[in-house]
Write an enzyme that holds these catalytic residues in place. Structure first.
Site, PDB file in Angstrom:
ATOM      1  N   ILE A 108      28.599  25.778  54.435  1.00 16.29           N
ATOM      2  CA  ILE A 108      28.496  26.723  54.185  1.00 16.29           C
ATOM      3  C   ILE A 108      27.344  27.853  55.390  1.00 16.29           C
ATOM      4  O   ILE A 108      27.014  28.979  55.085  1.00 16.29           O
ATOM      5  CB  ILE A 108      28.642  26.842  52.667  1.00 16.29           C
ATOM      6  CG1 ILE A 108      27.868  26.082  51.993  1.00 16.29           C
ATOM      7  CG2 ILE A 108      29.849  26.410  52.135  1.00 16.29           C
ATOM      8  CD1 ILE A 108      27.423  27.002  50.627  1.00 16.29           C
ATOM      9  N   ASN A 168      16.301  17.073  57.934  1.00 19.62           N
ATOM     10  CA  ASN A 168      16.056  18.392  59.297  1.00 19.62           C
ATOM     11  C   ASN A 168      15.011  19.129  58.917  1.00 19.62           C
ATOM     12  O   ASN A 168      15.229  19.995  57.344  1.00 19.62           O
ATOM     13  CB  ASN A 168      17.124  18.474  60.035  1.00 19.62           C
ATOM     14  CG  ASN A 168      16.679  19.770  61.092  1.00 19.62           C
ATOM     15  OD1 ASN A 168      16.263  20.764  60.863  1.00 19.62           O
ATOM     16  ND2 ASN A 168      17.638  20.082  61.805  1.00 19.62           N
ATOM     17  N   GLN A 201      17.099  26.201  53.877  1.00 21.13           N
ATOM     18  CA  GLN A 201      16.910  26.616  52.546  1.00 21.13           C
ATOM     19  C   GLN A 201      16.318  26.489  51.214  1.00 21.13           C
ATOM     20  O   GLN A 201      16.914  26.965  50.167  1.00 21.13           O
ATOM     21  CB  GLN A 201      18.298  24.873  52.822  1.00 21.13           C
ATOM     22  CG  GLN A 201      18.996  24.440  52.750  1.00 21.13           C
ATOM     23  CD  GLN A 201      21.046  25.393  53.025  1.00 21.13           C
ATOM     24  OE1 GLN A 201      21.049  26.286  52.810  1.00 21.13           O
ATOM     25  NE2 GLN A 201      21.133  24.547  51.523  1.00 21.13           N
ATOM     26  N   GLY A 241      19.840  21.696  48.246  1.00 18.06           N
ATOM     27  CA  GLY A 241      20.936  23.490  48.092  1.00 18.06           C
ATOM     28  C   GLY A 241      20.108  24.317  47.724  1.00 18.06           C
ATOM     29  O   GLY A 241      20.866  25.457  47.462  1.00 18.06           O
ATOM     30  N   GLU A 242      20.308  23.989  46.341  1.00 14.75           N
ATOM     31  CA  GLU A 242      20.150  24.140  45.204  1.00 14.75           C
ATOM     32  C   GLU A 242      18.129  24.479  44.309  1.00 14.75           C
ATOM     33  O   GLU A 242      17.871  25.390  43.600  1.00 14.75           O
ATOM     34  CB  GLU A 242      20.966  23.756  43.903  1.00 14.75           C
ATOM     35  CG  GLU A 242      22.431  24.191  44.140  1.00 14.75           C
ATOM     36  CD  GLU A 242      23.365  23.844  43.745  1.00 14.75           C
ATOM     37  OE1 GLU A 242      23.426  22.348  43.438  1.00 14.75           O
ATOM     38  OE2 GLU A 242      24.275  24.408  43.060  1.00 14.75           O
TER      39      GLU A 242
HETATM   40 MO1  MOS Z   1      26.781  25.076  44.225  1.00 21.11          MO
HETATM   41  S1  MOS Z   1      26.985  26.228  42.864  1.00 21.11           S
HETATM   42  O1  MOS Z   1      27.882  23.685  43.814  1.00 21.11           O
HETATM   43  O2  MOS Z   1      28.438  25.622  45.799  1.00 21.11           O
END
Ligand code: MOS
Length: 711
Positions: A478, A604, A611, A677-678
């Protein structure tokens, strides 16, 4: 990233490779869901409800249908047949409850609920015709105001899959609180925040004939959308191909099939034509969001700062028809050692659309409360905020009664504090000025799940006679760098240069993968790619002759469920922020952010660093800028556009410094990756709020922190 890398990998993994999809993206060769060139394409315009609750009395489409170029208008009155079973609208990421069924009946559940689809030869005709629909409503009373609804909060009636049960109370938090030397008892509020990726939600359905469709969709899970279409519309799976090769951001808004999927497939099937449906920016404000929360935190500590009592209760918002749940409060007792703990989580049902996971769902809001409260405790007790965290550090996941797979949070605190220059902080609020501005330092801890997708993940590796290798998985990139890291893993495992690799993602016909989310994609798909390449390497080493035709192998991984009963996987971070505040105007500038992240192996540092930086930018927006203004008479976001709903822009972002601390983990996933990612967005808002307190002496317990709160 200005940080030095603490690993000295010379192989492909760990190198700051440029994105392999960078060139197609910047040259326009990358095709997004609404960009596929398809002949005889029809365009659908979604029409949404003008009221927040009630019934549609009538829809008069005669004027719209009379417009030249209009092909059809679909409403609940003439909706072609879809499944009769409400449960079949549930996708793999759905919470408990009944998903909204577009055009199901005359009932209006929330403002801007889709009520019709106008299909025409061009986008312009469709939108003009949409304005010609005459819709009459029977208006019922509604509640969209979360604060008004707080007294109705209740424990969720059934638990959402993958959301851990709220731990039972341990010890006696109330009694310990009474006896504590230092106390904090405070309430925090976080407003609704919207995902707003650059790319609008769009679905292009190509009618391939013979009952086959190809669906170009903006989604985080091609196979999730494929299943949804099968379940709702009754195509057989092999006649549906969903393609999401490029996704222009999603942040969780693409985890569940969006209304554009339903509408485009509905029209395509009924008309046996190719159809595209793209939502408008305004519509993007009513398709899911990070829910508003109200939180109560009570902390009690002894003279040394050691926590004696920890209570954290969160109330979140959800719709009337689904119980959207997030992990908001567990982070508190995961971060800190305490024997007397009480955690609670409740929901308020409102006449709104269902909230949707948004980057660090629950973590981004829960961390604001607990990490603000810890700062308040530090101030109360006169203990340095970093020291207070160290005093309460835990080497064990107490609630889960497990060891950590690894935990390098201590190093995060130390390295970030040093890089930031924390020792120069004056703990006295309002004590530091530069020119006309007050300067404040603040920090926060962050924790997030590190796990693999809870189901098999597969990847295929194919070697061609020319020596090139193709990797294929249905997983999604994404915008996070998945294409690139998978190429790196394959290059290293096969010991070939990156230039000989092609990575293909985002097609439901490729090997099995769960939705891209929960920070699990690198660990899951990455491990599957590694396994496939190991198998390929083995096969090639056994065969003596050169390849004459392509050789394919499949790699499959599943989480180690036995290990998961002994070990808990978490990513950690420590984030430090400096703010400068104009005393007369209250203008807040975030001049520096330093974040040290412990996320296992970093594949990376460039893409991972991006991110984290992106997460920090989002955290700055949550802290200072993003404010949805709802007029509760209409139950609708009034600033549903980029002019009035502020997100952080270039001028708001200054120095961001990301450090990855060394963390070896051989349990969390086969490739030792935790996922990034989070974690980057968690704690950022608290660090900023804490810096605002340090600068001004003003403790702001609600987000966003607007200028008026400082004057
Ligand atoms: Mo994430 S909020 O699991 O795209």
């Amino acid at each position: 990233m200005s940080g030095k890398e603490s690993f000295a990998d010379t192989a492909a993994i760990g190198r700051p490779e440029n994105r392999v999809d960078g060139r197609p993206k910047v040259t326009g060769a990358a095709t997004y869901a609404a960009e596929y060139d398809i002949s005889d394409l029809l365009h659908g315009h979604v029409v949404c409800s003008a009221i927040a609750r009630g019934r549609i009395k009538s829809i008069d489409a005669s004027q719209a249908l009379a417009l030249s170029g209009v092909v059809a208008v679909f409403t609940h009155n003439n909706k072609p047949r879809t499944t009769l079973l409400g449960i079949k609208h549930k996708d793999t990421a759905a919470p408990p409850g009944q998903p909204l069924r577009p055009l199901h009946d005359a009932t209006i559940h929330h403002s801007e609920q889709p009520v019709a689809l106008v299909v025409a030869e061009t986008v312009q005709i469709a939108s003009e015709a949409a304005a010609l629909l005459r819709i009459e409503y029977e208006v019922h009373g509604h509640t969209t105001d979360f604060v008004t609804g707080l007294p109705t909060a209740q424990v969720p009636s059934s638990r959402r899959i993958l959301i851990p049960k709220t731990p039972k109370p341990r010890g006696n938090a109330d009694k310990a609180f009474e006896a504590a030397e230092f106390k904090v008892d405070a309430e925090y509020h976080t407003g609704a925040v919207f995902h707003l990726p650059m790319e609008l939600f769009a679905t292009t359905v190509r009618w391939d004939g013979d009952g086959r469709i190809t669906v170009f969709d903006k989604t985080q899970g091609s196979q999730n959308v494929q299943l949804y279409i099968r379940n709702v519309f009754g195509f057989s799976l092999r006649k549906i191909r969903v393609v999401n090769a490029y996704v222009g951001g999603a942040f969780g808004s693409g985890l569940r099939p969006q209304v554009s999927v339903f509408m485009a497939v509905l029209a395509a099937k009924a008309l046996q034509r190719s159809v595209r449906v793209e939502l408008s920016r305004a519509q993007m404000f009513h398709i899911g969001h990070r829910p508003e929360t109200h939180q109560y935190v009570k902390l009690g500590a002894d003279r040394t700062g050691r926590l004696q009592s920890l209570s954290h209760k969160a109330i979140g918002a959800t719709s009337q028809h689904e119980e959207h749940q997030e992990t908001v409060v567990h982070w508190s007792s995961t971060l800190y050692q305490c024997d007397n703990v009480n955690l609670e989580y409740e929901l308020v049902r409102l006449d709104i659309e269902s909230p949707t996971d948004m980057r660090a769902p629950g973590g981004a809001t829960g961390s604001f409360a607990i990490e603000s409260a810890m700062d308040e405790l530090a101030h109360e007790s006169g203990i340095d905020p970093v020291q207070l965290r160290l005093v309460n550090y835990t080497d064990r996941a107490v609630d889960a009664n497990r060891e950590f797979t690894s935990k390098a949070l201590r190093a995060c605190y130390t390295q970030a504090a040093e890089r930031f220059g924390w020792s120069a902080r004056n703990s006295q609020p309002r004590a530091t000025r530069v020119d006309s501005e007050l300067v404040g330092f603040g920090m926060a801890s962050a924790v997030w799940d590190a796990r693999m997708a809870p189901a098999p993940t597969r990847a295929r590796a194919t070697m061609f006679p020319d020596g090139s290798v193709e990797i294929a998985s249905s997983t999604t990139d994404i915008g996070t760098g998945t294409y690139t890291i998978l190429a790196q893993i394959a290059a290293e495992t096969l010991n070939i240069p990156m230039s000989r690799l092609r990575v293909k993602l985002g097609d439901s016909g490729f090997p099995l993968a769960q939705v891209e989310g929960a920070s699990w994609t690198a660990a899951s798909t990455g491990s599957a790619v590694q396994r496939a390449c190991e198998k390929l390497r083995e096969k090639l080493s056994k065969s003596k002759r050169p390849l004459t035709k392509p050789l394919s192998v499949m790699g499959t991984v599943i989480p180690n469920f036995l290990e998961a009963r002994k070990f808990a996987g978490y990513t950690h971070a420590a984030v430090f922020a400096e703010v400068r505040i104009d005393e007369q105007l209250g203008v807040i500038r975030v001049t520096r952010v330093v974040s040290a992240v412990a996320a296992g192996r970093i594949l990376n540092p460039k893409t991972a660093g991006s991110q984290i930086r992106g997460g920090i930018v989002m955290g700055i927006g949550q802290a200072l800028h993003e404010h949805a203004v709802v007029d509760h008479r209409f139950g609708r976001v009034m600033n549903a556009n980029f002019a009035d709903y502020h997100i952080s822009c270039n001028a708001d972002i200054q120095d961001i410094d990301v450090i990855f601390v060394d963390e070896r983990d051989d349990k969390v996933s086969p490739i030792g990756v935790k996922g990034v990612g989070e974690i980057g967005t968690i704690g950022v808002a608290a660090a900023i709020a804490n810096a605002v307190f340090n600068a001004t002496g003003r403790r702001v317990r609600r987000l966003p922190i607007s200028l008026d709160l400082l004057l």
